[in-house]
Design an enzyme around this catalytic site. Sequence first.
Site: not given
Lengths: 492, 530
Positions: A79, A158, A182
């Site tokens: 990420k 996210s 997330s």
Amino acid sequence: MSRLTTLSIKQLSRKFDEKSICPKELTIKTFSRIKEDNKKLNVFTALTEDHAIRKAGESAMRINDGKKLPLDGILVSVKDNFCTKSVPTTCASKMLKNFTPTYNATVYDKLEKAGAILVGKTNLDEFGMGSGCIDSIFGSSKNFWSEDYNNPRICGGSSGGSATSVAAGFCMASLGSDTGGSTRNPASYCGVVGFKPTYGLLSRHGLIPLVNSMDVPGILTKSVDDCLQIFNTIAGPDKLDSTTIKKPFNPIELLKQIDFKNLKVGIPREYNCEGLTSEVLEAWTKMADFLEENGAQIHEISMPYTTSSIFVYSILNQCEVSSNFSRYDGIEYGHRADDETSTENLYAKTRAEGFNNVVKNRIFAGNYFLLRKNYDKYFLKALKVRRLVSDDFSKAFKNVDLLLTPTTLSDAPLLNEFVKNHNRDQCAVQDFCTCPANMAGIPSITIPVKLSSNKLPISLQLMGPNFSEQLLFSTAKFIEDSVDFLSNYHKM
Amino acid sequence: MFGIIQLNLCKLFNRNLRIKTINNGHKTFSTKPKLKANVFKSVIGLEIHAQILSESKLFSGAKNTFASEINSCVGLLDAGIPGCLPVLNKRCVEAGVKTALALSCAINEVSMFDRKHYFYSDLPSGYQITQQRAPLAGKGSLIFPVITPANNSKPYYKAVRIHQIQLEQDSGKSLHDDELKISLIDLNRAGIPLMELVFEPDLEDGEEAAALVKELILIFNSIETCSCKMEEGALRVDANVSIHKEGEPLGVRTEIKNIGSVRGVAQAIAYEIERQKIVKIGGGVIINETRQWDAISKTTIPMRDKEVVQDYRYMPEPNLLPLHLNMNGNESDELVNVKSIQKSLPVLPQGLRDELINKYKLSETTAIIIVNDPVLHKYFQDIINSNQLRSPKLITNILINELLTTCNKNKTDLEKCPISAKQLGELIDMLESHELSLNLAKLVLQEMFHNQKSPQVIATENDWKQISDDKEIRKICEKVLGSESGQKMQQQYKAGKSKILLAIAGEIKNKTNNRINMAKVMDMLKELLK
């Protein structure tokens, strides 16, 4: 879909040993597929093809020399809020668009040292503030399972890019982060395993913070086995993160057999909330029944502060955000506005240009809550309620070993439906089931259990007390074996 | 005795001041306004930032070295790079605990760190990590001597309470060029460990404040937790000053920031008190503001201040665990061990003074002067330790009066004085055995400044030894008395003019180049003139 990408890490690794697959060839092939498929999925903020091919060559040499590292040749994505040396780390924000760290986040460093190969950095909501993977300067990522890519499903957030990169077979594992869900939220929507460890087992050094007291690195993989293998590789104390557990970490092994007779599973009734779809409710109920059939004791319990969790989360999140984000002033790194009339003006314009509205709103609110006159009323009170949420778990775990809940309230929403709601409301719905675990710091894992009538993944979540990872992984593995969700990938 | 000491007090302070004379061109304070200002009482509270003497910074592991190349001692954390977390430097905790113990503070078993937010270009994270809610140490107290160099009042002891001691990060340094409209930033100082010592407003004037700072410096030097190099900013003093009339509530205070020398503390506060008096007598109002001490113009001037009161939006630092200390003395755990630090504390300045007073029977004033200067104290210790029979009083007299004078005369700091304790010890022995008179001793001292010979050798080579031999003295006395003028004086003496004896003695003194033992001469003359 390539047959290879449905292999587990162990299976693939064995093929490397047998020389039936070469890491370098696999990497090159994967990149050609990434470049094709990523056009519609929009998973990456940056691809690291040259780096990956070079690393794959090194892996191949080690394998030939009989000096193979545990994760040699295994492709991973990270990420884009984890610092990666010499690879841009943007947090999907204009503020850090030009930021290239000089150091590796500890968890990524450990992967690299174990031989894993970075394919790219994955998309997210700006700085992790969102649950759709839509508020990114790189545009929204699309769900791999979407029926129609012109009217796509969101992949959740996210860490949506991470979840999609695994679902699409671009890599074997991805590092996400989990502050209020997330990692687990996009894992649920994308049909992959998503794991949030006990706070303090994975180092946060190099994870660009959202909410320090809740952030944990998360792991996304196709299978529970892979997830555990990655976890065992990256867990443990880090002197660069004072909040890691000091005790040396012993790799976890799955239980050979779960002692179902003595397994008590709690079903917290508050998670049967408004907005929970009948399909998810049904999957949840059926799983509880299935565990009971296997001998587990199922207890319906109450966790009354569950509904407070999201409000507490919102306040604490905004307070820490306002503090953590003071550093983005354009002086040392990152975006710098073209205004040198005064330091104050430079700051103001830099920050006005660098952040999106979601970030700005949270900074404003957080600064308000932290004002001397408001501190007790909001921040301190939120901390107290956080303690109550946490106490709910402590009490529950006196009577049960694990909790079984939904991960998300539905299957993946359509993007054009999702964007009708304000970011704050999106998060309030999306994080309902995941956020309490972050309040308490406890471990949690989400596993896909079936496809919905829309042919979209439906997932369930297991939560356990701190350091209950062994039971959590073992139970997740048992469920995984029984539902055989992976076969849905074979069919695609 | 006392007179000599006071005279030399001035010498002592002159010496200390000499370093700073570059800035001391004009004195604003020589003419104090003669207003009816004595009805006001002044109240002073100090906040002192002391950089901890450590190898590395408080949280980043970067080096803590003064005067390094610009931006060369900067860790990622010090530059506010995202993702980097603070890791507490254990050595700094130990230094903080040691300091707190030396100031008799209550050590907090658990303390915590907070973030204090404000935007400034030399504060890359946008917040400073400090200890606002639960500091390292709380209530303490310190008793320290106050000697005022300007007036000849008697030294006295003053007590001040310590409110708290906290650990925190220093900020970087900004250099603003108003003409080019650029700011340059050096982050070498960012993240350097600081102890902030907050004192209760128990002081009454600038001299007390300066004496407190002086005592702190002595303590820091002995426990070695701060270099106290004020010229390097290692010790920075903020003073809160207010005045009020007796019986009335405390006045509005002003804060003087970053005073950079001990004398500056006294001068800045004295100036500020006078300034406030003039404002009040003129019917004005004191406003709560931050002022800056300008050491050149010798005035305090308002700092360009934020118009509104800052709200620092304090928040607990989430990346650091509460700081636990080992209070019970168990040696097994990793925590900083308070008991073992307590045991390692050296004798503090007050203990040294007590030793001089109780063991060596020196006066309080002498003890204060000797301990106030670590070099003098070292001389004293070395001289007395190599021969316990030496007279402590004589040693301190020589140190305070003669050695300092000689240093001043040679424009040399005491720290760089080439005379060894061994040489001084022998000089003192010669004084005690009357081989030297005080006047001859001064000559020998001056000579020792330039060569390393022993005082015996110097006195012999220069024929400076005192004439103390009775036979020789009788011979010299008889010779003088036998001269023409001597006989005249004898007659006058016998006629009852007893004071003439001093004139005869004076002549003998001159004849022998001031080398003769005058006490013996007087006795001899009395005997010869019987």
